[in-house]
Design an enzyme around this catalytic site. Structure first.
Site, PDB file in Angstrom:
ATOM      1  N   TYR A 144      49.151  36.402  48.837  1.00 11.72           N
ATOM      2  CA  TYR A 144      50.161  36.991  49.722  1.00 11.72           C
ATOM      3  C   TYR A 144      51.527  36.353  49.523  1.00 11.72           C
ATOM      4  O   TYR A 144      52.550  36.989  49.752  1.00 11.72           O
ATOM      5  CB  TYR A 144      49.750  36.821  51.196  1.00 11.72           C
ATOM      6  N   LYS A 194      35.842  33.701  44.049  1.00 10.72           N
ATOM      7  CA  LYS A 194      35.576  34.503  42.859  1.00 10.72           C
ATOM      8  C   LYS A 194      35.708  33.533  41.686  1.00 10.72           C
ATOM      9  O   LYS A 194      36.493  33.745  40.740  1.00 10.72           O
ATOM     10  CB  LYS A 194      36.584  35.671  42.784  1.00 10.72           C
ATOM     11  N   ASP A 226      32.403  39.729  45.984  1.00 15.75           N
ATOM     12  CA  ASP A 226      31.727  41.036  45.890  1.00 15.75           C
ATOM     13  C   ASP A 226      30.331  40.955  46.497  1.00 15.75           C
ATOM     14  O   ASP A 226      29.905  41.832  47.259  1.00 15.75           O
ATOM     15  CB  ASP A 226      31.690  41.539  44.436  1.00 15.75           C
ATOM     16  N   ASP A 250      41.041  38.825  54.510  1.00 14.79           N
ATOM     17  CA  ASP A 250      41.590  40.063  55.062  1.00 14.79           C
ATOM     18  C   ASP A 250      40.545  41.177  54.968  1.00 14.79           C
ATOM     19  O   ASP A 250      40.235  41.858  55.938  1.00 14.79           O
ATOM     20  CB  ASP A 250      42.857  40.444  54.272  1.00 14.79           C
ATOM     21  N   ASP A 254      37.854  42.781  58.088  1.00 16.15           N
ATOM     22  CA  ASP A 254      37.796  44.198  58.472  1.00 16.15           C
ATOM     23  C   ASP A 254      36.370  44.730  58.370  1.00 16.15           C
ATOM     24  O   ASP A 254      35.911  45.492  59.215  1.00 16.15           O
ATOM     25  CB  ASP A 254      38.693  45.057  57.556  1.00 16.15           C
TER      26      ASP A 254
END
Ligand code: IPM
Ligand code: MN
Length: 360
Positions: A144, A194, A226, A250, A254
């Protein structure tokens, strides 16, 4: 002494749900003998319309003054045609997070017993008790904020760049938040990365391992993002605290929110060294704004997180959380939760706020 609260209601349903949170805080004030001093300020689209800036100087000063920021929601179709970096979400939220170095984003995703039927997960996956996961998301670093960032043109070719960078101290401080939280819960941390592809995430994994040594009671595991996304749906019970960087956190928060089936119930806290910002997970919901039907629970529970984390008033926080649960157990439902089942009473935003305040 009064606790100083900046009230940034923002756009869409923000002002409506904020009103109910303040109602509940007034009740806390009289029941627990504590004082809050509020200062309201414009933020997001409302601030763009008034003064042409989503996070104006005056609002900065109010936030500087405050011990805690109560934040409603920002954004809406009216501002969607602005350039991306001027849109309320990006031009208000990201600078506020950065200005106060609110690096630790806590997003609890739990299934309220009374709302278990709202989860999109099959009952055989959900079990009888639902689940209770805390996502700890790094909020002021990673892709970000990393530099360089931008769209650059070289020899007639454009390239868009975002940079994923994490410093060891950034990883260390957010990992500590996750482990500390786990110590008060089920003592399990799942760190998401990752590391099979991204070098910054190799460092992430190393630093998290290092921090874990100071928490011998906490069980740590590492998952690639993933796989984490898949496991969350396959069996959410395997998670207690999920630790993730800015972008992965993020996305996973959700997903976790959706799995509870009631995004209108979920609060969040963004914490730094000296200040906290508290906001519902749902957005500004412009489609239902102004109708008095929005669910104020997430905003009210965000105020409870403020009592707990900024003001160290755990009993007051418990009282708010209990009242919300009690209201649900008694069948009170805003439109988003109402299923027309026997025992349910459909209520407006204000009525829900009243019911919760009365139960404190
Ligand atoms: C969130 C939102 C923000 C984010 C956007 C609106 C900038 O999605 O708080 O999760 O990506 O952090
Ligand atoms: Mn998000």
């Amino acid at each position: 002494m009064a606790y100083r609260v900046a009230v940034l209601a923002g756009d869409g349903i923000g002002p409506e749900v904020m009103e109910e949170a303040l109602k509940v805080l007034d009740r806390i004030s009289s029941k627990f003998g504590v004082d809050f001093e509020y200062r309201e300020a414009l933020v997001g689209g409302a601030a763009i319309d008034a003064v042409g800036d989503a996070f104006p100087e005056e609002t900065k000063q109010v936030c500087d003054w405050a011990d805690a920021i109560l934040f409603g929601a920002v954004g809406g179709p009216k501002w969607e045609s602005l350039p991306p970096e001027k849109q309320p979400e990006r031009a208000a939220l990201l600078p506020i997070r950065k200005r106060y170095e609110l690096f630790a984003n806590l997003r609890p995703a739990l299934v309220f017993p009374a709302l278990i039927e709202s989860s999109p997960l099959k009952r055989e996956i959900l079990g009888d008790g639902g689940f209770d996961v805390l996502v700890v998301r790094e909020l002021t670093g990673g892709i970000y904020f990393g530099q360089p960032k931008g769209i650059f043109e070289e020899n007639g070719v454009k390239k868009g760049i975002d940079t994923l960078v994490y410093y060891d101290w950034e990883i260390e401080r957010i990992a500590k938040v996750a482990f500390d939280a786990a110590m008060k819960r089920e003592k399990r941390v799942a760190s998401v990365d990752k590391a099979n592809v991204l070098t910054s995430m190799v460092l992430w994994r190393q630093v998290v391992e290092e921090v874990a040594k100071s928490y011998p009671e906490v069980e740590l595991r590492h998952l690639y993002v993933d796989n984490a996304a898949m496991q969350l749906i396959r069996d959410p019970h395997q998670f207690d605290v999920i630790l993730a960087g800015n972008m992965f956190g993020d996305i996973l928060s959700d997903e976790a929110a959706m799995l509870t089936g009631s995004i209108g119930m979920l609060p969040s806290a963004s914490l730094g060294e000296s200040k906290g910002l508290y906001e519902p997970v749902h957005g500004s919901a412009p489609d239902i704004a102004g109708q008095g039907i929005a669910n104020p629970c997430a905003m009210i529970l965000s105020a409870a997180m403020m009592l707990r984390y900024s003001f160290d008033l755990p009993e007051a926080a418990d009282a708010v959380e209990r009242s919300v649960e009690q209201a649900l157990d008694e069948g009170f439902r805003t439109a988003d939760l109402y299923r027309g089942k026997p025992g349910e009473v459909k209520v407006s935003t204000k009525q829900m706020g009243d019911v919760i305040a009365e139960r404190i």
